[in-house]
Enzyme design. Structure first.
Site, PDB file in Angstrom:
ATOM      1  N   ASP A  39      15.137 -12.857  37.074  1.00  0.00           N
ATOM      2  CA  ASP A  39      14.163 -12.296  38.056  1.00  0.00           C
ATOM      3  C   ASP A  39      14.879 -11.719  39.272  1.00  0.00           C
ATOM      4  O   ASP A  39      15.430 -12.375  39.682  1.00  0.00           O
ATOM      5  CB  ASP A  39      13.084 -13.372  38.463  1.00  0.00           C
ATOM      6  N   ARG A  90      13.167  -9.758  41.321  1.00  0.00           N
ATOM      7  CA  ARG A  90      11.948  -9.271  42.311  1.00  0.00           C
ATOM      8  C   ARG A  90      11.792  -9.701  43.785  1.00  0.00           C
ATOM      9  O   ARG A  90      11.643  -9.211  44.649  1.00  0.00           O
ATOM     10  CB  ARG A  90      10.640  -9.477  41.723  1.00  0.00           C
TER      11      ARG A  90
END
Ligand SMILES: [Zn+2]
Length: 446
Positions: free
Chosen positions: A354, A356
């Site tokens: 990830d 983000r």
């Protein structure tokens, strides 16, 4: 050409003569290319920018343009417009836009008033957007009048939205048309805020617990050396990165958002184009988004307010190419597409599961004046922890109802729950994760 100068021109015999190319460039830009600037350089005199100052006049405008009149006054690095700066460059290159075009911002002012809130003048609470980015006409007009190229990074408007899924919810009696929040035609009334990223580098570095020097170097290297001032201008602390921004959809009165007597329902959604727009059934993104819109509308109808924040962070900020590569590997791996291997396959391709990094995400909530979220329509532990860690209370976390999950999305959701996502149900064991399987290629007919 003299020693030490560079030419971006191609001497390919199939191309136009070098002299002609030079003339074309010189018709658009000064003949001397300014590769970078230095703090002590002649003509470099940035407009003061004091991040976090209470009075916008003292804070000063963010100025990033490199046009001739503004270059020396710039107080920010990077380029305006987020990722669209590249299309602007193309427009100039093909002659569709003059590099010295001056925008006319008359009549573009926000449709609704927001703030100012305390967080706007806290240099640590908002570090990834300009809290005064919507107020160029209101507060920084004199700079525009003087010929400085100052541009808004936030715009606020209102609209009606109509979605087939909301029509469906109305026909099933899940939602009703009240004639106000939802019109008699089934249109949802919204106030929308679009924001482009503006990073205050000392604050961003602090948020991630890294040094500003490392942050600057990494940004310089991984953008192909695109912004040398990250290295040569330690006096400039603001950087406009070439990345996507965010959109806020507000259901009900925006003035209720900071009001502690009003209830707030909210979802923070990261873009998933395949699902959100094109209805892919391998994940829960669109069903969750639609569910949150319903819940936001309902909250507004009940006298509160609903907010959906939509971030352009496609495929966990890894992008769609990486996402599709991972889909292929998931479906082809030995033993099939299991929840147990869900994150592993992403890590094999991208190196991380990830990107983000939700640490910057709460900035928009503080900009909106959010103090408490009564219903948070998200199962993400990373979003939850980032928001609560930034000082906003979350009263209730709301999972997506089981019946709204597409069958093939089970792999994703079970893997996420085992990884820490919020659930009111059972947390799957390693054994269950092996048994949660998605479709294989043979079942996807093309
Ligand atoms: Zn998705």
């Amino acid at each position: 050409m003299t020693a030490g100068t560079v030419s971006p021109l191609s001497a390919d015999p199939g191309n136009e003569p070098v002299q002609d190319q030079l003339q074309q460039v010189q018709s658009l830009y000064p003949s001397r290319v300014v590769l970078t600037t230095y703090p002590s350089q002649h003509g470099i005199n940035p407009i003061p920018l004091k991040w976090g100052a209470k009075d916008p006049a003292e804070r000063g405008p963010v100025v990033v343009s490199r046009n001739q009149e503004t270059l020396g006054k710039r107080n920010a690095m990077g380029a305006g417009g987020g990722s669209y700066c590249i299309y602007r460059a193309l427009a100039v290159a093909i002659g569709a836009l003059t590099p010295n075009h001056r925008p006319d911002f008359r009549l573009t002012e926000p449709t609704n008033k927001f703030g100012p809130f305390d967080a706007w003048c806290d240099p640590e609470k908002i570090v990834s957007m300009d809290p005064w980015g919507h107020a160029v006409v209101e507060h920084f007009d004199k700079y525009v009048e003087e010929g400085t190229d100052v541009r808004p990074t936030i715009a606020i408007t209102k609209a009606h939205i109509k979605l087939a899924e909301i029509d469906d919810a109305i026909s099933k009696g899940i939602l009703s048309c009240d004639g106000d929040i939802i019109t008699k035609n089934g249109e949802l009334k919204v106030v929308k805020v679009a924001a482009e990223p503006v990073w205050y580098l000392p604050g961003v570095a602090k948020r991630f617990g890294i040094s500003e020097a490392v942050l600057r170097r990494a940004l310089f290297e991984d953008t192909g050396g695109m912004y040398p001032e990250l290295i040569t201008r330690p006096d400039l602390q603001v950087f406009l990165p070439p990345i996507g921004g965010l959109t806020v959809y507000i259901f009900g009165d925006p003035a209720f958002i900071p009001d502690p007597t009003k209830r707030l329902t909210m979802r923070v959604h990261d873009e998933c184009n395949g699902s959100d727009v094109f209805g892919s059934d391998i994940c829960t993104c669109k069903p969750y988004l639609i569910y949150s819109i319903e819940e936001c509308a309902r909250e507004a109808q009940n006298g509160g307010v609903g907010v959906v924040v939509y971030f352009r962070k496609e495929g966990r900020a890894l992008g769609e190419v990486t996402k599709y590569l991972v889909y292929n590997a998931r479906k082809r791996q030995e033993g099939g597409d299991t929840a147990a291997n869900y994150f592993k396959r992403t890590e094999f391709v991208a190196g991380v599961k990830d990107m983000r990094f939700q640490a910057l995400m709460p900035d928009i909530l503080h900009w909106l004046g959010v103090k408490r979220i009564d219903r948070f329509i998200s199962m993400s532990n990373m979003k939850y922890e980032a928001i609560v860690g930034s000082g906003i209370e979350i009263v209730e976390r709301v999972s997506i109802p089981e019946e709204r999950m597409p069958a093939d999305s089970k792999v994703e959701i079970e893997a996420k729950i085992a990884d820490g996502y919020f659930t009111t149900g059972e947390v799957p064991t390693a054994e269950t994760l092996q048994s949660v399987k998605g479709r294989n290629w043979d079942e996807i007919a093309h």
